[in-house]
Scaffold this motif. Sequence first.
Motif, PDB file in Angstrom:
ATOM      1  N   VAL A  47       0.812  -1.127  -0.003  1.00 56.06           N
ATOM      2  CA  VAL A  47      -0.134  -0.020   0.039  1.00 56.06           C
ATOM      3  C   VAL A  47       0.893   1.205  -0.024  1.00 56.06           C
ATOM      4  O   VAL A  47       2.075   1.287   0.675  1.00 56.06           O
ATOM      5  N   ASP A  48       0.708   2.334  -0.876  1.00 55.66           N
ATOM      6  CA  ASP A  48       1.605   3.499  -0.672  1.00 55.66           C
ATOM      7  C   ASP A  48       2.613   3.088  -1.382  1.00 55.66           C
ATOM      8  O   ASP A  48       3.842   3.913  -1.009  1.00 55.66           O
ATOM      9  N   GLY A  49       2.707   2.076  -2.045  1.00 53.74           N
ATOM     10  CA  GLY A  49       3.942   1.593  -2.934  1.00 53.74           C
ATOM     11  C   GLY A  49       4.988   0.858  -2.176  1.00 53.74           C
ATOM     12  O   GLY A  49       5.293  -0.495  -2.605  1.00 53.74           O
ATOM     13  N   ASN A  50       5.528   1.172  -1.164  1.00 55.25           N
ATOM     14  CA  ASN A  50       6.596   0.667  -0.555  1.00 55.25           C
ATOM     15  C   ASN A  50       6.491   0.004   1.028  1.00 55.25           C
ATOM     16  O   ASN A  50       7.275  -0.256   1.664  1.00 55.25           O
ATOM     17  N   VAL A  51       5.251   0.178   1.148  1.00 56.21           N
ATOM     18  CA  VAL A  51       4.685  -0.302   2.700  1.00 56.21           C
ATOM     19  C   VAL A  51       3.965  -1.675   2.456  1.00 56.21           C
ATOM     20  O   VAL A  51       2.837  -1.801   1.679  1.00 56.21           O
ATOM     21  N   LEU A  52       4.228  -2.619   3.207  1.00 59.70           N
ATOM     22  CA  LEU A  52       3.728  -3.873   3.071  1.00 59.70           C
ATOM     23  C   LEU A  52       2.583  -4.032   4.098  1.00 59.70           C
ATOM     24  O   LEU A  52       2.690  -3.693   5.455  1.00 59.70           O
ATOM     25  N   CYS A  53       1.393  -4.185   3.728  1.00 63.93           N
ATOM     26  CA  CYS A  53       0.032  -4.531   4.625  1.00 63.93           C
ATOM     27  C   CYS A  53      -0.473  -5.800   4.599  1.00 63.93           C
ATOM     28  O   CYS A  53      -0.424  -6.534   3.701  1.00 63.93           O
ATOM     29  N   LEU A  54      -0.652  -6.372   5.736  1.00 64.46           N
ATOM     30  CA  LEU A  54      -1.256  -7.778   5.922  1.00 64.46           C
ATOM     31  C   LEU A  54      -2.522  -7.697   6.670  1.00 64.46           C
ATOM     32  O   LEU A  54      -2.799  -6.863   7.917  1.00 64.46           O
ATOM     33  N   TRP A  55      -3.609  -8.422   6.154  1.00 60.62           N
ATOM     34  CA  TRP A  55      -4.751  -8.585   6.633  1.00 60.62           C
ATOM     35  C   TRP A  55      -5.156  -9.969   7.365  1.00 60.62           C
ATOM     36  O   TRP A  55      -4.694 -10.803   6.557  1.00 60.62           O
ATOM     37  N   ASN A  56      -5.567  -9.981   8.397  1.00 57.59           N
ATOM     38  CA  ASN A  56      -5.907 -11.122   8.856  1.00 57.59           C
ATOM     39  C   ASN A  56      -7.247 -11.865   8.449  1.00 57.59           C
ATOM     40  O   ASN A  56      -8.291 -11.165   8.207  1.00 57.59           O
ATOM     41  N   THR A  57      -7.129 -13.132   7.854  1.00 55.01           N
ATOM     42  CA  THR A  57      -8.456 -13.441   6.948  1.00 55.01           C
ATOM     43  C   THR A  57      -9.407 -14.368   7.921  1.00 55.01           C
ATOM     44  O   THR A  57     -10.586 -14.401   7.529  1.00 55.01           O
ATOM     45  N   THR A  58      -8.769 -14.991   9.002  1.00 54.54           N
ATOM     46  CA  THR A  58      -9.662 -15.661   9.924  1.00 54.54           C
ATOM     47  C   THR A  58     -10.586 -14.966  10.774  1.00 54.54           C
ATOM     48  O   THR A  58     -11.618 -15.024  11.202  1.00 54.54           O
ATOM     49  N   ASP A  59     -10.160 -13.444  11.223  1.00 53.25           N
ATOM     50  CA  ASP A  59     -10.875 -12.469  12.087  1.00 53.25           C
ATOM     51  C   ASP A  59     -10.616 -11.206  11.493  1.00 53.25           C
ATOM     52  O   ASP A  59      -9.537 -10.618  11.768  1.00 53.25           O
ATOM     53  N   SER A  61     -11.728  -8.390  12.534  1.00 45.44           N
ATOM     54  CA  SER A  61     -11.639  -7.404  13.512  1.00 45.44           C
ATOM     55  C   SER A  61     -10.076  -6.942  13.859  1.00 45.44           C
ATOM     56  O   SER A  61     -10.070  -6.067  14.349  1.00 45.44           O
ATOM     57  N   TYR A  62      -9.261  -7.806  13.566  1.00 44.74           N
ATOM     58  CA  TYR A  62      -7.871  -7.696  14.047  1.00 44.74           C
ATOM     59  C   TYR A  62      -7.339  -6.388  13.132  1.00 44.74           C
ATOM     60  O   TYR A  62      -7.652  -6.195  11.956  1.00 44.74           O
ATOM     61  N   GLN A  63      -6.586  -5.322  13.862  1.00 48.77           N
ATOM     62  CA  GLN A  63      -5.995  -4.620  13.023  1.00 48.77           C
ATOM     63  C   GLN A  63      -4.855  -4.879  11.985  1.00 48.77           C
ATOM     64  O   GLN A  63      -4.142  -5.834  12.182  1.00 48.77           O
ATOM     65  N   PRO A  64      -4.862  -4.353  10.916  1.00 47.37           N
ATOM     66  CA  PRO A  64      -4.130  -4.550   9.880  1.00 47.37           C
ATOM     67  C   PRO A  64      -2.533  -4.526  10.302  1.00 47.37           C
ATOM     68  O   PRO A  64      -2.112  -3.569  11.060  1.00 47.37           O
ATOM     69  N   MET A  98      13.109 -10.717   4.480  1.00 47.60           N
ATOM     70  CA  MET A  98      12.302 -11.671   4.930  1.00 47.60           C
ATOM     71  C   MET A  98      11.711 -11.341   6.431  1.00 47.60           C
ATOM     72  O   MET A  98      12.460 -10.856   6.955  1.00 47.60           O
ATOM     73  N   TRP A  99      10.417 -11.605   6.583  1.00 46.32           N
ATOM     74  CA  TRP A  99       9.864 -11.085   7.707  1.00 46.32           C
ATOM     75  C   TRP A  99       9.406 -12.481   8.634  1.00 46.32           C
ATOM     76  O   TRP A  99       8.772 -13.394   7.717  1.00 46.32           O
ATOM     77  N   SER A 100       9.446 -12.444   9.716  1.00 45.12           N
ATOM     78  CA  SER A 100       8.685 -13.393  10.487  1.00 45.12           C
ATOM     79  C   SER A 100       7.341 -12.980  11.360  1.00 45.12           C
ATOM     80  O   SER A 100       7.635 -11.872  12.076  1.00 45.12           O
ATOM     81  N   LEU A 101       6.606 -13.378  10.591  1.00 41.88           N
ATOM     82  CA  LEU A 101       5.157 -12.545  11.302  1.00 41.88           C
ATOM     83  C   LEU A 101       4.792 -12.617  12.868  1.00 41.88           C
ATOM     84  O   LEU A 101       4.484 -11.909  13.369  1.00 41.88           O
ATOM     85  N   ASP A 102       5.308 -13.857  13.430  1.00 37.06           N
ATOM     86  CA  ASP A 102       5.286 -14.093  14.747  1.00 37.06           C
ATOM     87  C   ASP A 102       6.084 -12.690  15.467  1.00 37.06           C
ATOM     88  O   ASP A 102       5.653 -12.315  16.264  1.00 37.06           O
ATOM     89  N   GLU A 103       7.167 -12.729  15.235  1.00 37.52           N
ATOM     90  CA  GLU A 103       8.233 -11.576  15.805  1.00 37.52           C
ATOM     91  C   GLU A 103       7.613 -10.266  15.439  1.00 37.52           C
ATOM     92  O   GLU A 103       7.553  -9.356  16.256  1.00 37.52           O
ATOM     93  N   CYS A 104       7.242 -10.132  14.185  1.00 32.76           N
ATOM     94  CA  CYS A 104       6.523  -8.664  13.702  1.00 32.76           C
ATOM     95  C   CYS A 104       5.266  -8.390  14.588  1.00 32.76           C
ATOM     96  O   CYS A 104       5.283  -7.392  15.052  1.00 32.76           O
ATOM     97  N   ARG A 105       4.385  -9.413  14.954  1.00 37.91           N
ATOM     98  CA  ARG A 105       3.314  -9.233  15.895  1.00 37.91           C
ATOM     99  C   ARG A 105       3.677  -8.846  17.354  1.00 37.91           C
ATOM    100  O   ARG A 105       2.909  -7.855  17.764  1.00 37.91           O
TER     101      ARG A 105
END
Length: 834
Positions: A47-59, A61-64, A98-105
């Motif tokens: 989004v906005d070119g260089n920002v990686l955005c993630l949505w939670n598909t199971t819930d 209501s979670y913030q992106p 390379m991103w680890s989503l658990d660490e990022c959360r």
Amino acid sequence: MGEPRGIFCSAQGCVGDVIIEQRLVESKEPASHVPLACSAQYCAFPVDGNVLCLWNTTDPSYQPLTLRGHHEPITAVAFGNTVSPLLICSASQDYVIMWSLDECRQKVLQGLSPRGVVMGTLLGQVLCLRLSPDDRTVAVCAGNKILMLDIESRSILAELEGHRGHVTAAEFCPWQTHIIISVSEDRSFKVWDHHVGSLIYNSPVLTAFPLLSLLIDAKSRQLVTGCANGQLWIFSLVEGHHFRCVTRVSLKKKSESFSRRVESRLCCLPEESQHPCTHGLEKGDEVEASLPVLGLAPCDLSAIVSAPCVCGLSSETTSCLWIGSSAGLFIFNLANFELEAVLHYRDFRSLSIHVAGSCAVMSKANDDKAICLLTSLFGRKIVMLEIRVAALVRSQQGHDAGRHLSVLPRTCVGPTSPLCFTTAKESKTPPAPQRQSAGRSTVKDQPLVFHTKVRSSGYASAPHVTMFSPKANTRKRGDHSSRCRDGPRSKEYPLESSPPTKLYKQRVLAHGPAAAHCVQYSAGDGQWLACGLANHLLLAFRADLSGTPTVFSGHDGAVSTVCWSHDSRWLLSASQDGTLRLWSLRRAELALCLGKDVFSKPVRSAQFYYVDTFVLLSSGPELQLLKYHIDTCKDEIQRYKQKNRCKRVFRLPTTGRTEITSLSAVNDFYSYLVLTAGRNRTLEVFDLNAGRSAAMTVEVHSRPVHQICQNKGSSFTTQQHEAYNLFATTASGDGIKLWDLRTLRCERLFEGHPNHGYPCGIAFSPCGRYVASGAEDRHAYMYDLGSSTFSHRLAGHTDTVTSVAFSPAAPQTKPHRTDESQLSWEPVNLRHIP
């Protein structure tokens, strides 16, 4: 960020029953061709070119989750394959991170900015990223080369070069992880061994348009790639197939054909079901000129399309895939190469995006929901859709298409059924007029009787035979004794036998230009083989092709159809001269002839039916049932009298009165159903017990069907009772389709044999595991029902193979060709013992 949008009405109730727009975001930069990725828990996009955005598909209501680290626009995104830790890789002109989503959360919960690990810098324009199945290696498609990076050491393991254009997609082979396959803008695909850095296979140029997407299906062992003009190319990855092309599919043509089939099904629904709600739904104003294949993803329909396993065909072994395009989503079946469902964005006017620039789809196994991520082609919107797969598929499938149909009869013959017909006083002779005299009132006049066993009369001598009908084809008595001595084969046909692949014997049928049109084994004992020729002759060989054949002459045109009776005593032949003839094998003479005075249209197909009770045939648009009687009484004196007779007992026109091009029915046991194919490419099933049409399906092939072949088994085999409901159809230029009579669905498509103009025949093996087909490249092809590509190709011919037949008693196949000769194959493990 937008909230989930409301549910709106559709044709089957609410669009929420089919599709829900869960999230919507509008980027500051154009989002027409930004990279997208979906996993079981997240979907990612820049989004906005260089920002990686993630949505939670199971819930929802979670913030992106937003990840920052790139300075240039992100050009590629890919998720890892392991659940813990869940990795995601992103690439731009400056970095591959390379991103680890658990660490990022966890970092976000602590109020810190998440950071990734830089895998490489300034690698070029990266259009695709793929992680290995064990998440230890990442393939970076940078320009026209592929860089294999080790995730732990962050070093380059191999550099794969060979493409002449930008590499657009790459996939690891699931069952051979050292293999990676790539497609490129140079319109070819390459197979690599990245462990040694070598090229295994280089395909030729496939199309005039760049290849955009790639998928490897582990179930079917097939490679699927899509290009910018909506073409799908499917290749076999089975060992020994050498990456042969299975088929090529036009997504636009498949979509148009699917729409016509859905419309025909809706016309068969009750009247109250033909007026769906249109709030929030409208028909697209125009048809897309092309449907670029933007994305491919696996699709699991095992919980939706459930059918009992028949000869290896089941929902568990059938693979489907999602096809994402600019105009909509398609569910494609990799067994029959047909569409199972279509979702057009323009049909739902409340959706935020109607024309997509990028697409990514994900559906979990045994889950009814699928997640689709879309970007707008002409705007900056990015949406996440939730699709109810079961509701989508069932809303477009036929309702009770053939669930009540079965080759095996389920009810008794009705009192008004045509199958109950019997000729009145068939075996009785009307009494002669009797006159009583006054003197001898008790003595009745009786007709003079000549007994055939009275030798002194001389009436059974040879001159009577010569006077009326000389028997030119009488066989020697030694043949009869040899046949009785050999007897029918009592050994059961091996169900697990390998297909015939070894040449067994070759026999010349005729000298001169006399093409062979049809061939058939005697169904009861498998000891005879009938061949119809273009020189107006019908030949009957012994099954081992030994001895002198019996010649049946009398037709004035090429013999187009031959059929044996169940007891192997009679032969039925149809010719291009418009006549139908019934021959006696034992006497080698004509028993019955029906000409143009009986049929208003030429007979295209004919066979014995209902265990030799009737003759079933097609004449123009009509299906006709004939009751016949053959007098087998041996009376040499009155041989000139015609005692054989035939009577039409039933006739039934096809729907729309279209000409019948082929028909098929079971004669080995009592069955009520008859299958017909029409000139208008329809397939119609008739129930002769009820005397009416039972079901019909349209657009069976792209051309009229020239043969219907049922899985009839043989007297030497016993199959599952469901297997007898399988049948195959073939048309020139459109391959062979395998159908299930209970659902009237095409279960598999075989297209490996070249057949573009000449009507080449097909045949089922007695074990029900194989289908054989003739071809125009002078070969006979053998297909396994569990695979879409051929398993064996039988060579030895010098011209087009026009007809094939399996021996009902032994694993052999006999193909006919247009070069006046005949070949016989046997399995590799068999030997001919003289």
